[in-house]
Design a protein around this motif. Structure first.
Motif, mmCIF file in Angstrom:
data_model
loop_
_atom_site.group_PDB
_atom_site.id
_atom_site.type_symbol
_atom_site.label_atom_id
_atom_site.label_comp_id
_atom_site.label_asym_id
_atom_site.label_seq_id
_atom_site.Cartn_x
_atom_site.Cartn_y
_atom_site.Cartn_z
ATOM 1 N N UNK A 204 0.853 -1.188 0.000
ATOM 2 C CA UNK A 204 0.000 0.000 0.000
ATOM 3 C C UNK A 204 0.891 1.242 0.000
ATOM 4 N N UNK A 205 0.526 2.241 -0.788
ATOM 5 C CA UNK A 205 1.242 3.512 -0.802
ATOM 6 C C UNK A 205 0.360 4.583 -0.173
ATOM 7 N N UNK A 210 8.032 13.572 -5.964
ATOM 8 C CA UNK A 210 9.372 13.423 -6.509
ATOM 9 C C UNK A 210 10.466 13.432 -5.445
ATOM 10 N N UNK A 211 10.114 13.819 -4.205
ATOM 11 C CA UNK A 211 11.114 13.918 -3.147
ATOM 12 C C UNK A 211 10.973 12.864 -2.052
ATOM 13 N N UNK A 212 9.805 12.271 -1.915
ATOM 14 C CA UNK A 212 9.604 11.341 -0.797
ATOM 15 C C UNK A 212 8.445 10.397 -1.084
ATOM 16 N N UNK A 213 8.394 9.328 -0.309
ATOM 17 C CA UNK A 213 7.300 8.351 -0.451
ATOM 18 C C UNK A 213 7.132 7.618 0.875
ATOM 19 N N UNK A 297 0.755 2.194 -7.896
ATOM 20 C CA UNK A 297 -0.314 2.336 -6.913
ATOM 21 C C UNK A 297 -0.709 3.795 -6.701
ATOM 22 N N UNK A 298 -1.996 4.032 -6.527
ATOM 23 C CA UNK A 298 -2.493 5.358 -6.158
ATOM 24 C C UNK A 298 -2.435 5.473 -4.630
#
Length: 316
Positions: A204-205, A210-213, A297-298
């Motif tokens: 799961x996201x 572009x900088x973090x997740x 994944x959304x």
């Protein structure tokens, strides 16, 4: 003694490969990079030939192949992520085994293609999965496998490695070339989690830019809340202004100390490969499929205590 070629000699990770080649008693015969900032070669392998055009490098390697005394044995690939597949197949078709940095390739379809080229050439591809050789990780894996736990382990993974404005201007900031933060700086951690806790069951996201997740992974033996960032603003107050990087893994509330012992892991990885104990395509498949899925994944809202603690601060 094996004769090596190195593709991507000007990159950040290349010196670790050069030193691993030297420290395992082998020779760097030639190297290639489009950039010529490769002065490190002088201290590690000054006799190496160097090229800034791939065509000249490949032609030279092919001519070496004519004489068994000069033929290359192994090609090491340290180029940008999006070029790995092309450089791996070039090395295999030169009649060499190949050692490649992670991520090996961005998706499982390209893994299948690499397996086909292995069969066509009779040569082997190895992936650097150095955390599998870290003693703290090995010890944790042994404890997890030896223990009888009724519930899954609760794990938090946090990795913040500050990057300046140059990062987004380089290939690493281009999603088409690096495949994003989770892939570029996270893939070896996801491999480590699989190595310790077994097969992935849920992915799961919760946040991605572009900088973090951030997200949640559930393995056979663990529930993992993860956060990855290249933004210095995400550093905890305890390290801001003191260190550019913060790395933390906790398991059931206890910190896993693995801040040390990274320096020589490439050399350990090389020695394992040379001893016939390297990690190949199928070993890398799990982490490649994990990051491939993360990219599609959304983001959804965290639930059931699945959100990383930093997520609360991130979302306000």
């Amino acid at each position: 003694m094996k004769r090596f070629a190195l593709i991507g000699a000007a990159g950040y990770i290349a010196p670790r490969h050069m030193r691993a080649i030297k420290d395992t008693g082998n020779e760097l015969a030639c190297a290639y990079d489009i950039n010529d900032s490769v002065g490190i070669i002088d201290s590690l392998s000054p006799q190496s030939e160097f090229f800034t055009e791939f065509e000249r490098f490949y032609d030279y390697a092919w001519r070496l192949k004519r004489d068994p005394a000069t033929a290359l044995d192994i090609v090491s690939v340290c180029s940008p992520n999006y070029l790995h597949h092309s450089h791996i197949t070039a090395g295999l078709r030169l009649g060499c085994d190949v050692i490649c940095e992670k991520p090996l390739v961005p998706n499982s379809a390209l893994l299948d293609d690499l397996a086909l080229v292995e069969r066509e050439t009779g040569k082997r591809l190895y992936n650097i999965l150095q955390l599998r050789h870290h003693q703290a990780i090995i010890d944790l894996k042994q404890r997890v496998e030896a223990g009888r736990q009724e519930h899954k382990h609760e794990v938090e993974l946090t990795y913040i490695t500050s990057r300046g404005k140059w990062y987004m201007e380089s290939w690493k900031g281009d999603l088409r070339k690096s495949f994003g933060v989770a892939t570029n700086i996270g893939v070896h951690f996801f491999d480590m989690l699989h190595f310790i806790f077994g097969k992935l069951q849920r992915n799961v996201v919760h946040f991605a830019n572009e900088h973090k997740a951030a997200g949640y992974l559930e393995y056979e033996r663990a529930r993992v809340r993860w956060f990855l960032s290249i933004d210095a603003n995400d550093l905890p107050d305890s390290v801001k202004g003191k260190k550019p990087t913060y790395r933390s893994i906790t398991c059931d509330g206890s910190e896993i100390e693995f801040s040390e012992g990274f320096t020589d892991l490439h050399t350990v990885s090389y020695q394992a490969i040379l001893d016939g104990k390297g990690y190949g395509i199928e070993d890398a498949r799990h982490c490649v499929e994990t990051v491939e899925r993360i990219r599609t994944l959304r983001p959804v809202s965290a639930r059931d205590n699945e959100g990383h603690p930093f997520l609360v601060r991130l979302l306000g």
